[in-house]
Design an enzyme around this catalytic site. Structure first.
Site, PDB file in Angstrom:
ATOM      1  N   GLU A 194       2.055 -12.038  16.865  1.00 21.54           N
ATOM      2  CA  GLU A 194       2.527 -12.305  15.500  1.00 21.54           C
ATOM      3  C   GLU A 194       1.380 -11.923  14.578  1.00 21.54           C
ATOM      4  O   GLU A 194       0.500 -12.724  14.283  1.00 21.54           O
ATOM      5  CB  GLU A 194       2.885 -13.779  15.333  1.00 21.54           C
ATOM      6  CG  GLU A 194       4.077 -14.196  16.151  1.00 21.54           C
ATOM      7  CD  GLU A 194       4.362 -15.696  16.079  1.00 21.54           C
ATOM      8  OE1 GLU A 194       3.436 -16.493  15.790  1.00 21.54           O
ATOM      9  OE2 GLU A 194       5.523 -16.057  16.327  1.00 21.54           O
ATOM     10  N   GLN A 248       4.639  -4.806  -0.063  1.00 25.95           N
ATOM     11  CA  GLN A 248       4.655  -3.425   0.405  1.00 25.95           C
ATOM     12  C   GLN A 248       3.672  -3.265   1.554  1.00 25.95           C
ATOM     13  O   GLN A 248       2.625  -3.906   1.567  1.00 25.95           O
ATOM     14  CB  GLN A 248       4.240  -2.521  -0.770  1.00 25.95           C
ATOM     15  CG  GLN A 248       4.237  -1.048  -0.509  1.00 25.95           C
ATOM     16  CD  GLN A 248       3.949  -0.277  -1.801  1.00 25.95           C
ATOM     17  OE1 GLN A 248       4.523  -0.555  -2.841  1.00 25.95           O
ATOM     18  NE2 GLN A 248       3.054   0.688  -1.717  1.00 25.95           N
ATOM     19  N   ARG A 304     -12.539   6.284   2.455  1.00 20.74           N
ATOM     20  CA  ARG A 304     -11.471   6.044   1.480  1.00 20.74           C
ATOM     21  C   ARG A 304     -11.925   4.855   0.643  1.00 20.74           C
ATOM     22  O   ARG A 304     -12.033   3.753   1.142  1.00 20.74           O
ATOM     23  CB  ARG A 304     -10.144   5.763   2.178  1.00 20.74           C
ATOM     24  CG  ARG A 304      -9.605   6.965   2.962  1.00 20.74           C
ATOM     25  CD  ARG A 304      -8.275   6.621   3.629  1.00 20.74           C
ATOM     26  NE  ARG A 304      -7.784   7.692   4.437  1.00 20.74           N
ATOM     27  CZ  ARG A 304      -6.857   8.581   4.050  1.00 20.74           C
ATOM     28  NH1 ARG A 304      -6.344   8.521   2.842  1.00 20.74           N
ATOM     29  NH2 ARG A 304      -6.459   9.528   4.870  1.00 20.74           N
ATOM     30  N   HIS A 327     -11.664   1.469  -3.871  1.00 21.42           N
ATOM     31  CA  HIS A 327     -10.504   1.474  -4.753  1.00 21.42           C
ATOM     32  C   HIS A 327     -10.103   0.066  -5.184  1.00 21.42           C
ATOM     33  O   HIS A 327     -10.344  -0.905  -4.478  1.00 21.42           O
ATOM     34  CB  HIS A 327      -9.301   2.102  -4.045  1.00 21.42           C
ATOM     35  CG  HIS A 327      -9.528   3.499  -3.590  1.00 21.42           C
ATOM     36  ND1 HIS A 327      -8.883   4.022  -2.504  1.00 21.42           N
ATOM     37  CD2 HIS A 327     -10.325   4.492  -4.072  1.00 21.42           C
ATOM     38  CE1 HIS A 327      -9.265   5.286  -2.328  1.00 21.42           C
ATOM     39  NE2 HIS A 327     -10.140   5.590  -3.260  1.00 21.42           N
ATOM     40  N   HIS A 351     -12.144  -2.027  -2.682  1.00 23.20           N
ATOM     41  CA  HIS A 351     -12.008  -1.929  -1.226  1.00 23.20           C
ATOM     42  C   HIS A 351     -12.206  -0.488  -0.779  1.00 23.20           C
ATOM     43  O   HIS A 351     -11.739   0.445  -1.422  1.00 23.20           O
ATOM     44  CB  HIS A 351     -10.603  -2.398  -0.813  1.00 23.20           C
ATOM     45  CG  HIS A 351     -10.298  -2.135   0.619  1.00 23.20           C
ATOM     46  ND1 HIS A 351      -9.346  -1.209   1.017  1.00 23.20           N
ATOM     47  CD2 HIS A 351     -10.824  -2.635   1.755  1.00 23.20           C
ATOM     48  CE1 HIS A 351      -9.299  -1.184   2.339  1.00 23.20           C
ATOM     49  NE2 HIS A 351     -10.181  -2.031   2.813  1.00 23.20           N
ATOM     50  N   TYR A 405      -1.902  -1.535   5.910  1.00 23.57           N
ATOM     51  CA  TYR A 405      -2.264  -2.683   5.084  1.00 23.57           C
ATOM     52  C   TYR A 405      -1.112  -3.110   4.199  1.00 23.57           C
ATOM     53  O   TYR A 405      -0.340  -2.304   3.708  1.00 23.57           O
ATOM     54  CB  TYR A 405      -3.534  -2.428   4.270  1.00 23.57           C
ATOM     55  CG  TYR A 405      -3.496  -1.246   3.337  1.00 23.57           C
ATOM     56  CD1 TYR A 405      -3.234  -1.420   1.969  1.00 23.57           C
ATOM     57  CD2 TYR A 405      -3.758   0.035   3.792  1.00 23.57           C
ATOM     58  CE1 TYR A 405      -3.228  -0.345   1.109  1.00 23.57           C
ATOM     59  CE2 TYR A 405      -3.748   1.119   2.935  1.00 23.57           C
ATOM     60  CZ  TYR A 405      -3.483   0.918   1.582  1.00 23.57           C
ATOM     61  OH  TYR A 405      -3.463   1.989   0.738  1.00 23.57           O
TER      62      TYR A 405
END
Length: 185
Positions: free
Chosen positions: A29, A47, A60, A63, A120, A133
């Site tokens: 889970e 989302q 990356r 942000h 992040h 994510y």
């Protein structure tokens, strides 16, 4: 039982869900609302996003999305590994401009909860790394922002990529923290 470990900036939390295996494989889970709420974490995820980075050393970030589209994130690795970083960009915070990092991997089966008000970013540590994510607000191009991933003032200890890091054009020219007026208080 899901494990919750607060990092040096306690709003950023490493989460390790249970993984139950037998001869067929495993079951987990990976998100259970009641376990999060028992830890005082009440987030309405809206989302899921997934990325693939082919090359090790792909960066990356860093942000964020400004209010009213600020996003909390729950980050996990489906394949490979990343060095995941969260930078506090909340004006007036005692940890403003400080960062925490955690290695996330498919093998470790861990996740990182990054609240709104943090920039992040991550660097991939292996080829063909897939990251999934959750976010609690939709993407808004007008609200997106970034801080330079290797800003010397931040002093983030990125792992050696064994070569030149792979960046998007946008991430390579993001502003320094000193040039940034945070929309978060």
């Amino acid at each position: 039982m899901t494990g919750f470990r607060r990092l040096a900036i306690p709003e950023v939390i490493e989460i390790t869900p249970p993984k139950l295996g037998d001869h067929r494989g495993f079951f987990s889970e990976v998100f259970k609302r009641s376990a999060f709420e028992a830890e005082g974490i009440h987030i309405d995820w809206v989302q899921d996003n997934q990325s693939l980075s082919a090359e090790p050393g792909t960066v990356r970030g860093l942000h964020f999305q400004a209010p009213p589209f600020a996003q909390a994130k729950l980050v996990r690795v489906l394949r490979g590994a990343i060095h995941d970083v969260a930078v506090d960009i909340r004006k007036g915070s005692p940890t403003y401009g400080r960062w925490v990092a955690c290695e996330l991997s498919a093998e470790k089966w861990n996740q990182l909860l990054i609240p709104a008000g943090f920039a992040h970013g991550f660097m991939t540590l292996s080829p063909d790394t897939e990251v999934l994510y959750k976010v609690d607000a939709p993407y808004s191009r007008e609200s997106e922002g970034a801080i330079l991933w290797n800003d010397p003032a931040l002093g983030i200890e990125w792992p050696s990529a064994g070569g030149v890091p792979v960046l998007s054009d946008k991430d390579g020219v993001a502003p320094l923290l000193a040039e940034f007026d945070s929309p978060f208080t």
